[in-house]
Structures are given as structure tokens and as C-alpha cells.
Design an enzyme around this catalytic site. Structure first.
Site, PDB file in Angstrom:
ATOM      1  N   SER A   1     -14.201  16.186  -1.483  1.00 16.83           N
ATOM      2  CA  SER A   1     -13.918  14.913  -0.787  1.00 16.83           C
ATOM      3  C   SER A   1     -15.157  14.236  -0.212  1.00 16.83           C
ATOM      4  O   SER A   1     -15.116  13.653   0.865  1.00 16.83           O
ATOM      5  CB  SER A   1     -12.903  15.116   0.357  1.00 16.83           C
ATOM      6  OG  SER A   1     -11.764  15.750  -0.108  1.00 16.83           O
TER       7      SER A   1
ATOM      8  N   ILE B   1     -16.339   7.274  -5.479  1.00 14.64           N
ATOM      9  CA  ILE B   1     -16.840   5.996  -4.953  1.00 14.64           C
ATOM     10  C   ILE B   1     -18.334   5.873  -5.266  1.00 14.64           C
ATOM     11  O   ILE B   1     -18.825   4.803  -5.593  1.00 14.64           O
ATOM     12  CB  ILE B   1     -16.640   5.919  -3.413  1.00 14.64           C
ATOM     13  CG1 ILE B   1     -15.210   6.250  -3.010  1.00 14.64           C
ATOM     14  CG2 ILE B   1     -17.114   4.583  -2.862  1.00 14.64           C
ATOM     15  CD1 ILE B   1     -14.237   5.136  -3.142  1.00 14.64           C
TER      16      ILE B   1
ATOM     17  N   CYS C   1       7.811  -1.549  -9.225  1.00 14.88           N
ATOM     18  CA  CYS C   1       8.421  -0.547 -10.099  1.00 14.88           C
ATOM     19  C   CYS C   1       9.719  -0.032  -9.475  1.00 14.88           C
ATOM     20  O   CYS C   1      10.720  -0.732  -9.503  1.00 14.88           O
ATOM     21  CB  CYS C   1       7.422   0.551 -10.426  1.00 14.88           C
ATOM     22  SG  CYS C   1       7.816   1.363 -11.970  1.00 14.88           S
ATOM     23  N   LEU C   2       9.714   1.153  -8.858  1.00 16.21           N
ATOM     24  CA  LEU C   2      10.934   1.600  -8.194  1.00 16.21           C
ATOM     25  C   LEU C   2      11.365   0.571  -7.146  1.00 16.21           C
ATOM     26  O   LEU C   2      12.564   0.330  -6.946  1.00 16.21           O
ATOM     27  CB  LEU C   2      10.697   2.960  -7.530  1.00 16.21           C
ATOM     28  CG  LEU C   2      11.875   3.509  -6.733  1.00 16.21           C
ATOM     29  CD1 LEU C   2      13.051   3.825  -7.649  1.00 16.21           C
ATOM     30  CD2 LEU C   2      11.475   4.760  -5.966  1.00 16.21           C
TER      31      LEU C   2
ATOM     32  N   MET D   1      11.141  -2.615  -7.307  1.00 14.88           N
ATOM     33  CA  MET D   1      11.870  -3.692  -7.984  1.00 14.88           C
ATOM     34  C   MET D   1      13.265  -3.198  -8.376  1.00 14.88           C
ATOM     35  O   MET D   1      14.262  -3.905  -8.200  1.00 14.88           O
ATOM     36  CB  MET D   1      11.093  -4.132  -9.224  1.00 14.88           C
ATOM     37  CG  MET D   1      11.817  -5.139 -10.088  1.00 14.88           C
ATOM     38  SD  MET D   1      12.385  -4.364 -11.618  1.00 14.88           S
ATOM     39  CE  MET D   1      12.945  -5.706 -12.590  1.00 14.88           C
TER      40      MET D   1
ATOM     41  N   HIS E   1       2.985  -2.302 -12.623  1.00 15.22           N
ATOM     42  CA  HIS E   1       2.121  -1.949 -11.480  1.00 15.22           C
ATOM     43  C   HIS E   1       0.928  -2.902 -11.397  1.00 15.22           C
ATOM     44  O   HIS E   1      -0.137  -2.601 -11.951  1.00 15.22           O
ATOM     45  CB  HIS E   1       1.624  -0.514 -11.627  1.00 15.22           C
ATOM     46  CG  HIS E   1       2.687   0.512 -11.431  1.00 15.22           C
ATOM     47  ND1 HIS E   1       3.019   1.005 -10.194  1.00 15.22           N
ATOM     48  CD2 HIS E   1       3.521   1.112 -12.310  1.00 15.22           C
ATOM     49  CE1 HIS E   1       3.997   1.888 -10.319  1.00 15.22           C
ATOM     50  NE2 HIS E   1       4.330   1.974 -11.591  1.00 15.22           N
TER      51      HIS E   1
ATOM     52  N   GLU F   1      -0.983  -3.390  -9.038  1.00 15.31           N
ATOM     53  CA  GLU F   1      -2.087  -2.844  -8.225  1.00 15.31           C
ATOM     54  C   GLU F   1      -3.217  -2.277  -9.094  1.00 15.31           C
ATOM     55  O   GLU F   1      -4.343  -2.146  -8.630  1.00 15.31           O
ATOM     56  CB  GLU F   1      -1.565  -1.775  -7.247  1.00 15.31           C
ATOM     57  CG  GLU F   1      -1.061  -0.464  -7.854  1.00 15.31           C
ATOM     58  CD  GLU F   1       0.411  -0.486  -8.263  1.00 15.31           C
ATOM     59  OE1 GLU F   1       0.952  -1.597  -8.492  1.00 15.31           O
ATOM     60  OE2 GLU F   1       1.013   0.591  -8.359  1.00 15.31           O
TER      61      GLU F   1
HETATM   62  N1  GLN Z   1      11.502   6.344 -11.155  1.00 14.99           N
HETATM   63  C1  GLN Z   1      11.497   5.061 -11.754  1.00 14.99           C
HETATM   64  C2  GLN Z   1      11.453   5.110 -13.272  1.00 14.99           C
HETATM   65  O1  GLN Z   1      11.102   6.102 -13.846  1.00 14.99           O
HETATM   66  C3  GLN Z   1      10.340   4.219 -11.217  1.00 14.99           C
HETATM   67  C4  GLN Z   1       8.999   4.707 -11.603  1.00 14.99           C
HETATM   68  C5  GLN Z   1       7.878   4.110 -10.801  1.00 14.99           C
HETATM   69  O2  GLN Z   1       8.117   3.552  -9.742  1.00 14.99           O
HETATM   70  N2  GLN Z   1       6.659   4.257 -11.262  1.00 14.99           N
HETATM   71  O3  GLN Z   1      11.772   4.146 -13.913  1.00 14.99           O
END
Ligand code: GLN
Length: 535
Positions: A14, A19, A382-383, A385, A508, A510
Site C-alpha cells: 500500500s 499511483i 448498474c445494480l 439502475m 459503468h 465511472e
Molecule cells: N448484480 C447485477 C447483475 O449481475 C448488477 C451487477 C453490477 O452492478 N455490476 O446484473
């Protein structure tokens, strides 16, 4: 021919090798060079995709759909590079490949050994990155700490590479620690001497030492380290703690690290400063005009690395709005019971990140409902949404038991479910919908306002999808599907009509945000939150 910089770490883990490697990449790019950065991880998992975030931190996803170490996120955030599966070599991947070749009989009856077969495979992997990307310099970060048994084959491989390439084609940078011992008021060099000694035992002499320290290194300490570690005094580089990781390139520049590297690699490149980065990124981080509090409702909130790219992307969104983003981490499970509103006191935006498994799901859904009903800017990833769709189906459309089949296999209202092809999959590793997919953006939506274009590419990592059987019913109640994958007709972005800013995306974003180029969705989410006055 590409040149190589090998980055190792000593004394403790760490230390920020990732970085440091990313910052070196940034500095060399500033000098006009094309770089690639590669991470070698000594563990036996083929990739981190199947590891728990508490073990490993976030799994970073590349455009080509590789599940990789989170350090690749730092490499992409600091440099202009777009990296691939080849930029993360694990011991697991190397052994898997060597053993598969052995089974096929490729070694022609030879005894298969760590040296030369494993080390040759590592060397080939490192050289491949240079060859395929046509770069001036490849920075190779070796995970783990010198002295670990598991990293030995990697260290032997870079020792051989350096020997094969000769002077001016490769150099070794060792990141080390100078602990400050309060009782005697001294900065100690002995752990560094031992660590360099261990490296020398295996045939590696570092050219440059990056010394992590809380305090400035005194001139006599630099000389002592140089003498006992067999490096030039100018190659003892101070890597003092900085307020933000984005200050590291400037800190290294002050120590002339870039000039030293170019000299040792015999590369001529015009000197250039980091002014635009400093004026935009560093200045706004230090003295932002505004401030905003964003709640992240997640499952792994105790571990800062679990949502690394999300936290960074929020900081970038803050920079774009000249605002400090204070992240309020909320454990989703705590929202399942008791008084709930107090958690969101003074919060101007709510984000629900990606995730897997049952734990905390109902807490996240409560938070989403709260954001939707109270008109608080909401960003679901992702999850996040998927759960926004579930919440909408339950509360607005009246399907009380709506769910994702990930959490309730037999739900009568599977608003989120598996596509046929995913139902057949039995292996867990690398079997999700992974990597960059195209998405078409609908005009007159929040998404279009953010992206300002119709066609985008974003990175995915999930199994479940929005179930189109619920599409019409939900649209008629005010849900907006503002992004669609046209090839497979999949809903990729959802919004809620009339809400201040409520957006969920199946991908994603991000993973595509940078400090000097915030992802448009993070930028607009933070902007929307800044428009909310805390009550
Ligand atoms: N568990 C959900 C899926 O497999 C969302 C995955 C995630 O958020 N990366 O679709």
C-alpha cells in the site's frame, strides 16, 4: 524499440505503486512520449473478477471486457492510454497458459519449470504490450512487496528482461518507505537498505528510489540512502504524502523525476510543464468555490477501494463544477430498519453503485424511493439502475412484489431478469456482459443533455437486464428509457420524467472519467446536486 520501466515495491504494501506508475506515465506523456502501463499481479486467480471486493477492492473493466486490477483505473485516469486485457498479467493467467501448453504437448517432452517456462511466459506477456501498442515506454508495475515468495518469478523475469535489453533500454524504480520514528525524531533508512539488499540478492539493482515519507528528506539522509543502496544521490526521490493523488505528478516533477528517467533511458524530449493539469485539476481540488454532500448507499462502504472509480469519478464531477464533493458513505443494510431520514440530512445527491447479492438490497430500494419522491438528484449505476427500475415498478406501477430474479428467482414481476444466453452459463469467471457496448441516446433527455451526442460507448459488467415486457407499462407511468443498445434492444439508461435529475445506467460510466475530463453523467449529477439547497 520500446523502452521499459519496472516498478517494484519494498518494506510494506500500500505504498501507492499504482499511483506512482500512473504519475510516471503522466509525466512521460507530458514530455511527448507514448506510454503503456501494465500491472503484474502475483496471485493465482486468473483475474480478480471472482474475488470479493473486501479481498481485492474494485474490479476494473477495460473496453475489451477484461476484469482487471484497480490500478488499471489509475493508469487510465492519469494517462491518455486506453488499456486492454494484456495490461494485467496475473500469476494465475501465466500458470493457466503454461499448463494448457503442457497438456497440448507444446513443450516436447521437457520438464516444465518455473524457470524458464513461467518466466518466459511472463516476459512474452510484457513484450507483447510493447509490440502491440507501438509505444515509446512501457511502465511495468510488479504487485506485492519484494521478499514475497509469490512475486519471485516476476522479479526474475524483469531481471532477465533488463539484462537482455541492456543499458538505456530498461530501468528499475523501487518504491520504498522511510518511516519517521517519533521517539528519536528521525527518519529511518534501514528498511529501505534491507529492501534494496533483498532486490540485489536476486540480481536487481534499482536505478531510482521513490521514497515515501511523511516529512521532507534531509540532504544527509539522501546521501546515506544513495551510498548504502548504490544509487546516485539525484536518484533518491522524495515521494512525500500529498493531499490528493492528483498532486503526485507535480510532486515528482519538482524532484525532476521525468528528466532523470529520460536521461537514464537516453531519450531526448522537450521539457514541458504540467501547467494545464495544475491550473485545472490541482487548483480546483485545493480551493474549490462550492461544496456538495453526496450519499453513496452501498454494501462495501467500509473499504475505500471497493468503489474506487466511483469515488474518483465524483471527485472529477466536482472538479468540473469547481466543487468539493464530500462523500457520505451509508451502509445499505442500516437503511432497512428504523428511522431512515436522518441518514440523508444535509445530503444533496444520492448514488447507488453496482453490486451483487442480496445483502442491503431493500435498503438501497428505500434510498431510491426517497430520492425519487423528495426530488433529490439520484444516480444509479448498474445494480443501482436495476433497483431504480424495481422501485418504480413497485411504487409507481403497483407491482408490489416486483424484483430482479437475482434476488427472488420466482418473483411474479421479474422487472430485471436474465437473458436466455445467460441462463445457460455455469462458470462464474468472465461470463458476464463485459466491456464496451454501443448505446443510442434519445434526444430531449438528461442523458442527451449530458453527452450532447446520440451514439456512445460504455463499459458493462453484469448478468441481469431490464425486462422489456415491462417497458410499455412503465413508460406510461413516467419512466423514460433514454439510452438503448440497438443490437439487442436493451434498456441501458432510465430516467424519471419531471424529476430534478434521476438517472440510472446499466453500464459503468465511472470507468471512463478522468480528473481533467469528468464523465458527462458524473458532471451533470454533481451539477444537479449543487442546485439543491440543503434543508
Ligand atoms: N448484480 C447485477 C447483475 O449481475 C448488477 C451487477 C453490477 O452492478 N455490476 O446484473
Amino acid at each position: 524499440m520500446s523502452k521499459f520501466i519496472f516498478v517494484t515495491g519494498g518494506v510494506v504494501s500500500s505504498l501507492g505503486k499504482g499511483i506512482a506508475s500512473a504519475s510516471i506515465g503522466k509525466l512521460l506523456e507530458t514530455r511527448g512520449l507514448k506510454v503503456s502501463v501494465l500491472k503484474c499481479d502475483p496471485y493465482l486467480n486468473v483475474d480478480p473478477g471472482t474475488m470479493n471486493p473486501y479481498q481485492h477492492g474494485e474490479v476494473y473493466v477495460t473496453d475489451d471486457g477484461a476484469e482487471t486490477d484497480l490500478d488499471l483505473g489509475h493508469y487510465e485516469r492519469f494517462t491518455n492510454g486506453v488499456f486492454s486485457k494484456d495490461n494485467n498479467i496475473t500469476a494465475g493467467k501465466i500458470y493457466y497458459s503454461v499448463i494448457s501448453k503442457e497438456r497440448k504437448g507444446d513443450y516436447l517432452g521437457k520438464t516444465v519449470q518455473i524457470i524458464p517456462h513461467i518466466t518466459d511466459e511472463i516476459k512474452a506477456g510484457i513484450r507483447k504490450v510493447a509490440k502491440n501498442n507501438d509505444v515509446d515506454v512501457v511502465i511495468v508495475e510488479i504487485g506485492g512487496t519484494v521478499g514475497d515468495i509469490e512475486s519471485l518469478p516476476f522479479l526474475e523475469a524483469i531481471r532477465q528482461l533488463r539484462w537482455e535489453m541492456g543499458e538505456h533500454y530498461a530501468l528499475n524504480i523501487h518504491v520504498t518507505l522511510l518511516p519517521y520514528i517519533k521517539s528519536c525524531g528521525e527518519q529511518k533508512t534501514k528498511p529501505t537498505q534491507h529492501s534494496v539488499g533483498t532486490l540485489r540478492e536476486i540480481g536487481i539493482q534499482p536505478d531510482i528510489l521513490l521514497c515515501r515519507t511523511e516529512r521532507p528528506i534531509l540532504a544527509e539522509q539522501r546521501e546515506k540512502i544513495a551510498l548504502f543502496c548504490n544509487v546516485d544521490v539525484e536518484a533518491v526521490i522524495e515521494a512525500a504524502d500529498v493531499k490528493s493523488i492528483y498532486e503526485c505528478p507535480s510532486a515528482f516533477k519538482k524532484e525532476h523525476l521525468d528528466t532523470l528517467i529520460l536521461k537514464k533511458l537516453n531519450i531526448k524530449a522537450p521539457d514541458r510543464d504540467l501547467k494545464s493539469w495544475e491550473d485545472y485539476v490541482v487548483k480546483r481540488l485545493r480551493r474549490p468555490k462550492h461544496e456538495v454532500n453526496i450519499a453513496v448507499v452501498g454494501k462495501y462502504i467500509l473499504l475505500p477501494d471497493a468503489y474506487k472509480s466511483i469515488y474518483e469519478a465524483m471527485i472529477h464531477g466536482g472538479i468540473a463544477n469547481d466543487a468539493r464533493v464530500n462523500i457520505i458513505k451509508i451502509d445499505a443494510e442500516d437503511l432497512e430498519k428504523g428511522k431512515f431520514e436522518k441518514n440523508f440530512k444535509d445530503v444533496q445527491g444520492i448514488l447507488v453503485p453496482g453490486g451483487f447479492g442480496n445483502r442491503g438490497i431493500e435498503g438501497k430500494i428505500r434510498a431510491i424511493r426517497y430520492a425519487r419522491e423528495k426530488d433529490i438528484p439520484f444516480f444509479g449505476i448498474c445494480l443501482g439502475m436495476q433497483l431504480a427500475a424495481v422501485e418504480f415498478a413497485r411504487t409507481v406501477c403497483g407491482h408490489k412484489t416486483a424484483n430482479s430474479t437475482e434476488f427472488d428467482r420466482n418473483t411474479p414481476d421479474p422487472v430485471i431478469s436474465l437473458l436466455e444466453e445467460q441462463k445457460q452459463v455455469t462458470n462464474l469467471g468472465a461470463t458476464m456482459r463485459l466491456g464496451a457496448y454501443p448505446c443510442r441516446i434519445e434526444k430531449d433527455t438528461r442523458a442527451f443533455t449530458a453527452y450532447r451526442k446520440e451514439d456512445i460507448l460504455e463499459r458493462h459488467r453484469h448478468r441481469y437486464e431490464f425486462n422489456n415486457q415491462y417497458r410499455e407499462a412503465m413508460l406510461s407511468k413516467g419512466l423514460v428509457i433514454s439510452g438503448v443498445n440497438l443490437n439487442a434492444n436493451l434498456a441501458e439508461i432510465i430516467e424519471v420524467k419531471g424529476h430534478r435529475w434521476f438517472l440510472g445506467c446499466q453500464f459503468h460510466p465511472e470507468f471512463r472519467s478522468k480528473p481533467d475530463k469528468a464523465h458527462p453523467l458524473f458532471r451533470d449529477f454533481i451539477a444537479a446536486a449543487l442546485g439543491v439547497h440543503s434543508g
